[in-house]
Design a protein around this motif. Sequence first.
Motif, PDB file in Angstrom:
ATOM      1  N   ASN A  62      -6.845  27.195  -0.561  1.00  0.00           N
ATOM      2  CA  ASN A  62      -8.010  28.084  -1.093  1.00  0.00           C
ATOM      3  C   ASN A  62      -9.092  27.661  -1.295  1.00  0.00           C
ATOM      4  O   ASN A  62      -9.148  28.424  -2.446  1.00  0.00           O
ATOM      5  CB  ASN A  62      -6.913  29.037  -0.743  1.00  0.00           C
ATOM      6  N   LEU A  63      -9.061  26.583  -2.414  1.00  0.00           N
ATOM      7  CA  LEU A  63     -10.055  26.414  -2.657  1.00  0.00           C
ATOM      8  C   LEU A  63     -12.150  25.850  -2.172  1.00  0.00           C
ATOM      9  O   LEU A  63     -10.931  25.292  -0.664  1.00  0.00           O
ATOM     10  CB  LEU A  63      -9.811  25.059  -3.059  1.00  0.00           C
ATOM     11  N   ASP A  64     -12.399  26.441  -2.269  1.00  0.00           N
ATOM     12  CA  ASP A  64     -13.451  25.870  -1.412  1.00  0.00           C
ATOM     13  C   ASP A  64     -14.472  25.159  -2.442  1.00  0.00           C
ATOM     14  O   ASP A  64     -15.401  25.654  -3.412  1.00  0.00           O
ATOM     15  CB  ASP A  64     -14.826  27.394  -1.748  1.00  0.00           C
ATOM     16  N   GLY A  65     -14.468  23.520  -2.204  1.00  0.00           N
ATOM     17  CA  GLY A  65     -14.854  22.808  -2.788  1.00  0.00           C
ATOM     18  C   GLY A  65     -14.576  22.655  -4.040  1.00  0.00           C
ATOM     19  O   GLY A  65     -13.688  22.627  -4.190  1.00  0.00           O
ATOM     20  N   ASN A  66     -15.200  22.068  -5.270  1.00  0.00           N
ATOM     21  CA  ASN A  66     -14.687  21.449  -6.372  1.00  0.00           C
ATOM     22  C   ASN A  66     -14.763  21.975  -7.294  1.00  0.00           C
ATOM     23  O   ASN A  66     -14.903  21.761  -8.731  1.00  0.00           O
ATOM     24  CB  ASN A  66     -14.123  19.556  -6.929  1.00  0.00           C
ATOM     25  N   LYS A  67     -15.224  23.035  -6.875  1.00  0.00           N
ATOM     26  CA  LYS A  67     -15.625  24.810  -8.214  1.00  0.00           C
ATOM     27  C   LYS A  67     -15.198  25.345  -7.961  1.00  0.00           C
ATOM     28  O   LYS A  67     -15.053  25.919  -7.036  1.00  0.00           O
ATOM     29  CB  LYS A  67     -17.091  24.575  -8.789  1.00  0.00           C
ATOM     30  N   LEU A  68     -14.187  26.586  -8.362  1.00  0.00           N
ATOM     31  CA  LEU A  68     -14.612  27.650  -8.561  1.00  0.00           C
ATOM     32  C   LEU A  68     -15.207  28.850  -8.794  1.00  0.00           C
ATOM     33  O   LEU A  68     -15.872  28.508  -9.551  1.00  0.00           O
ATOM     34  CB  LEU A  68     -12.998  27.974 -10.140  1.00  0.00           C
ATOM     35  N   ASN A  69     -15.186  29.866  -8.313  1.00  0.00           N
ATOM     36  CA  ASN A  69     -16.569  30.794  -7.928  1.00  0.00           C
ATOM     37  C   ASN A  69     -16.231  31.269  -9.723  1.00  0.00           C
ATOM     38  O   ASN A  69     -15.507  31.558 -10.543  1.00  0.00           O
ATOM     39  CB  ASN A  69     -15.723  31.893  -7.118  1.00  0.00           C
ATOM     40  N   SER A  70     -17.997  31.264  -9.451  1.00  0.00           N
ATOM     41  CA  SER A  70     -18.634  31.986 -11.064  1.00  0.00           C
ATOM     42  C   SER A  70     -17.238  33.452 -11.769  1.00  0.00           C
ATOM     43  O   SER A  70     -16.819  34.279 -10.519  1.00  0.00           O
ATOM     44  CB  SER A  70     -19.183  32.695 -10.441  1.00  0.00           C
ATOM     45  N   GLY A  71     -16.857  33.129 -12.838  1.00  0.00           N
ATOM     46  CA  GLY A  71     -16.058  34.535 -13.551  1.00  0.00           C
ATOM     47  C   GLY A  71     -15.162  34.728 -12.892  1.00  0.00           C
ATOM     48  O   GLY A  71     -14.016  35.259 -13.119  1.00  0.00           O
ATOM     49  N   ARG A  72     -14.600  33.100 -12.647  1.00  0.00           N
ATOM     50  CA  ARG A  72     -12.945  33.710 -11.791  1.00  0.00           C
ATOM     51  C   ARG A  72     -12.625  32.035 -12.838  1.00  0.00           C
ATOM     52  O   ARG A  72     -12.586  31.351 -12.169  1.00  0.00           O
ATOM     53  CB  ARG A  72     -12.394  32.989 -10.280  1.00  0.00           C
ATOM     54  N   ASP A  73     -11.447  32.385 -13.949  1.00  0.00           N
ATOM     55  CA  ASP A  73     -10.888  31.046 -14.329  1.00  0.00           C
ATOM     56  C   ASP A  73      -9.736  31.045 -14.399  1.00  0.00           C
ATOM     57  O   ASP A  73      -8.875  32.388 -13.644  1.00  0.00           O
ATOM     58  CB  ASP A  73     -11.083  30.984 -15.815  1.00  0.00           C
ATOM     59  N   TYR A  74      -8.717  29.854 -14.182  1.00  0.00           N
ATOM     60  CA  TYR A  74      -7.620  30.109 -13.616  1.00  0.00           C
ATOM     61  C   TYR A  74      -6.349  29.287 -14.842  1.00  0.00           C
ATOM     62  O   TYR A  74      -7.011  28.193 -15.604  1.00  0.00           O
ATOM     63  CB  TYR A  74      -6.991  29.428 -12.851  1.00  0.00           C
ATOM     64  N   VAL A  75      -5.669  30.209 -15.323  1.00  0.00           N
ATOM     65  CA  VAL A  75      -4.398  29.542 -16.665  1.00  0.00           C
ATOM     66  C   VAL A  75      -3.225  29.094 -15.886  1.00  0.00           C
ATOM     67  O   VAL A  75      -2.495  30.116 -15.108  1.00  0.00           O
ATOM     68  CB  VAL A  75      -4.584  30.431 -17.867  1.00  0.00           C
TER      69      VAL A  75
END
Length: 186
Positions: A62-75
């Motif tokens: 469920n990852l798209d590339g090696n960057k997360l979508n803008s405004g979505r951080d994950y702890v």
Amino acid sequence: MRNQELTSATATLKAKATAGIPRIGNVALSDKTLYLSVAIKGQGGTVDIIDVNTKREVGITNLDGNKLNSGRDYVIDGVRVLVDSASKADIKTGVWVPANGTNLDPAFLNAEFRLKQEGYVLIDMPISDLSGEGDLHNLFRSISTSPLLRSNLEFEMEIEYPKGVPVDNVTAHNVRFEFRATQAKL
């Protein structure tokens, strides 16, 4: 006792005005599991398992590339490794079961996993510490440091195998990394 569940329920009820989504200020919080299935047949050395060409595909990642979508951080609060018990060449049809010393290739079991971002190593652990036996829902290795995977910044995931010891090249070997996390959405 269920104090943690009660605290969570209280926070959700307080957030009723925002459709029941827990928030910290303007940041909406939700439970997520990031996952990445990887074919490791024949791997050795240090292998990047995600890059800019990684494409989101249900059942694989469920990852798209090696960057997360803008405004979505994950702890991240937990990580686990599962293995394909069917050992099929097609990773899309994997039958994911708990990984343990008896169903993992020795090279993979003795390898190390790293998650990096912006020059920082967020997770650096032996695969043997991320795999275990028992109930599928309780296999997550708790990550006490709560690493923050930030949006719009490239990150790396790599496996470093023991020097000169590759994964068997005859049989299909598929593994799945799962990262239990709280998503913070702006």
